[in-house]
Motif scaffolding. Structure first.
Motif, short mmCIF file in Angstrom:
data_model
loop_
_atom_site.label_atom_id
_atom_site.label_comp_id
_atom_site.label_asym_id
_atom_site.label_seq_id
_atom_site.Cartn_x
_atom_site.Cartn_y
_atom_site.Cartn_z
N GLY A 1 -31.33 -7.82 119.47
CA GLY A 1 -31.92 -8.78 118.80
C GLY A 1 -32.96 -8.27 118.03
N ILE A 2 -32.63 -7.63 116.78
CA ILE A 2 -33.58 -6.95 116.02
C ILE A 2 -33.90 -8.26 114.94
N ASN A 3 -35.35 -8.41 114.76
CA ASN A 3 -35.68 -9.14 113.69
C ASN A 3 -36.01 -8.75 112.36
N GLN A 4 -36.31 -9.57 111.28
CA GLN A 4 -36.71 -8.80 109.98
C GLN A 4 -37.79 -7.80 110.09
N ASP B 1 -33.97 -1.61 122.17
CA ASP B 1 -34.19 -3.12 122.58
C ASP B 1 -34.60 -3.09 124.07
N GLY C 1 -29.15 -8.23 110.77
CA GLY C 1 -29.17 -9.49 111.29
C GLY C 1 -29.22 -9.49 112.70
N LYS C 2 -29.25 -10.66 113.56
CA LYS C 2 -29.30 -10.83 114.97
C LYS C 2 -28.08 -10.44 115.64
N ASN C 3 -28.11 -9.96 116.88
CA ASN C 3 -26.99 -9.87 117.76
C ASN C 3 -26.25 -8.65 117.18
N TYR D 1 -36.94 -4.50 111.37
CA TYR D 1 -35.78 -3.99 110.37
C TYR D 1 -36.80 -3.21 109.36
#
Length: 205
Positions: free
Chosen positions: A133-136, A35, A178-180, A139
């Motif tokens: 903060g990983i978004n879809q 990140d 998911g986030k966080n 992923y």
């Protein structure tokens, strides 16, 4: 003698069946995510229960005064930390003395480093984490890269066995999506790094 020969012949079909059965190769699929701008969070507790000084005369309020001065010496304002960040705090830790739990959150690596360097009477660090903060879409990229890694290593293993890799027959994935995403801050790992992994099983041909 005849009995021994009969038993041996009876086992031949079973041996042949075992040799014809495809071997399953299971490998760990891995991909690394870093990140670029994680949020850092550290939680500490303050209590006479953790103090190593000889006198028992210093109460929680005196410890808070020392802690406040230590924060200010590192350029961190008292208002920047949150006492009892959740519904419960020090009362759930099971000590017979009073205490308090504090949480500090920042997006600055330097500020978090300064906070973790603080030494004060009665202070104990509970955890230090980075929130990623990983978004879809990210992923999906991680899954694709991890599967490429897994197939490459499974292919190498199959080749060493004189076989070819086949289709995927099983996937075991326990990753949080998911986030966080919370990851611990380690001294020997890059800031904001997360190793994404799951198990993949391939049949061989």
């Amino acid at each position: 003698m005849k009995k021994l020969v009969i038993i041996f012949i009876a086992l031949l079909p079973l041996l042949g069946t075992g040799e014809d059965k495809n071997t399953i190769i299971t490998v760990s699929a891995k991909a690394i995510y870093v990140d670029p701008a994680p949020t850092f969070k550290a939680t500490v507790s303050l209590s006479p229960a953790f103090s190593s000084y000889a006198s028992d005369g210093m109460d929680l309020e005196a410890l808070k005064t020392h802690f406040k001065k230590a924060l200010e010496s590192k350029g961190i304002a008292w208002e920047d930390i949150k006492e009892t960040p959740f519904e419960f705090g020090f009362e759930t830790m099971g000590y017979d003395k009073e205490g308090a739990v504090y949480e500090y959150t920042t997006t600055s690596i330097e500020k978090m480093r300064r906070f973790l360097e603080i030494k004060s009477l009665g202070l104990q660090r509970l955890n230090a984490i980075a929130l990623l903060g990983i978004n879809q879409r990210e992923y999906q990229t991680l899954y694709n890269n991890a599967l490429k890694d897994a197939r490459s290593r499974a292919t190498a293993i199959a080749a060493a066995m004189g076989k070819n890799i086949g289709k995927i027959v099983k996937v075991e994935d326990n990753n949080y999506i998911g986030k966080n995403l919370e990851v611990s801050i380690y001294y020997d790992r890059p800031v904001g790094e997360h190793i994404f992994s799951f198990n993949v099983a391939y049949e061989t041909q």
